[in-house]
Design a protein around this motif. Sequence first.
Motif, mmCIF file in Angstrom:
data_model
loop_
_atom_site.group_PDB
_atom_site.id
_atom_site.type_symbol
_atom_site.label_atom_id
_atom_site.label_comp_id
_atom_site.label_asym_id
_atom_site.label_seq_id
_atom_site.Cartn_x
_atom_site.Cartn_y
_atom_site.Cartn_z
ATOM 1 N N GLN A 1 0.796 -1.221 0.000
ATOM 2 C CA GLN A 1 0.000 0.000 0.000
ATOM 3 C C GLN A 1 0.831 1.276 0.000
ATOM 4 N N SER A 2 1.960 1.293 0.690
ATOM 5 C CA SER A 2 2.770 2.516 0.743
ATOM 6 C C SER A 2 3.355 2.849 -0.621
ATOM 7 N N ILE A 3 3.956 1.870 -1.292
ATOM 8 C CA ILE A 3 4.550 2.136 -2.595
ATOM 9 C C ILE A 3 3.465 2.449 -3.627
ATOM 10 N N LYS A 4 2.304 1.813 -3.518
ATOM 11 C CA LYS A 4 1.191 2.132 -4.424
ATOM 12 C C LYS A 4 0.734 3.570 -4.231
ATOM 13 N N SER A 5 0.697 4.018 -2.991
ATOM 14 C CA SER A 5 0.295 5.393 -2.704
ATOM 15 C C SER A 5 1.310 6.393 -3.253
ATOM 16 N N THR B 1 1.773 10.174 -9.986
ATOM 17 C CA THR B 1 0.915 10.305 -11.164
ATOM 18 C C THR B 1 0.089 11.589 -11.101
ATOM 19 N N LEU B 2 -0.373 11.955 -9.918
ATOM 20 C CA LEU B 2 -1.137 13.190 -9.765
ATOM 21 C C LEU B 2 -0.290 14.434 -9.988
ATOM 22 N N PHE B 3 0.959 14.410 -9.515
ATOM 23 C CA PHE B 3 1.842 15.571 -9.637
ATOM 24 C C PHE B 3 2.468 15.705 -11.022
ATOM 25 N N LYS B 4 2.510 14.621 -11.769
ATOM 26 C CA LYS B 4 3.149 14.622 -13.083
ATOM 27 C C LYS B 4 2.299 15.419 -14.065
ATOM 28 N N SER B 5 2.954 16.260 -14.854
ATOM 29 C CA SER B 5 2.216 16.992 -15.876
ATOM 30 C C SER B 5 2.002 16.099 -17.092
ATOM 31 N N ASP B 6 1.047 16.467 -17.917
ATOM 32 C CA ASP B 6 0.736 15.664 -19.097
ATOM 33 C C ASP B 6 1.882 15.663 -20.104
ATOM 34 N N LYS B 7 2.726 16.678 -20.062
ATOM 35 C CA LYS B 7 3.842 16.787 -21.008
ATOM 36 C C LYS B 7 5.031 15.918 -20.614
#
Length: 77
Positions: free
Chosen positions: A51-55, A61-67
Motif C-alpha cells: 500500500q505505501s509504494i502504491k500510494s 501520477t497526480l503531480f506529473k504533468s501531461d507533457k
Amino acid sequence: MLKEIVIYLVKQLVTRPENVLVQEVDADQGIILKIIVDHDDIGKVIGKDGQSIKSIRSLITLFKSDKEPIVDVVIDS
C-alpha cells in the motif's frame, strides 16, 4: 520536482532518512525513479500489501504533468 517529492515521502516512512536516495534513470518509455533505502527500511517503503509504494506511485501520477514522460517508481534492493 517529482524526484524531490519521492524523497520527501520516503523520508517520512523510514527510520534512517539520511540513507534515502532516489536515482532518476532514463528508460525506453519514460523515467524510472529508483528508491534506495537502508535494508531494514525496505518493508516500510513497500508497506502492508504494497500500500505505501502504491500510494507513492499514485501521488507521483497526480503531480506529473501531461507533457512529462511516463514515470515509474521502483525500490532497488
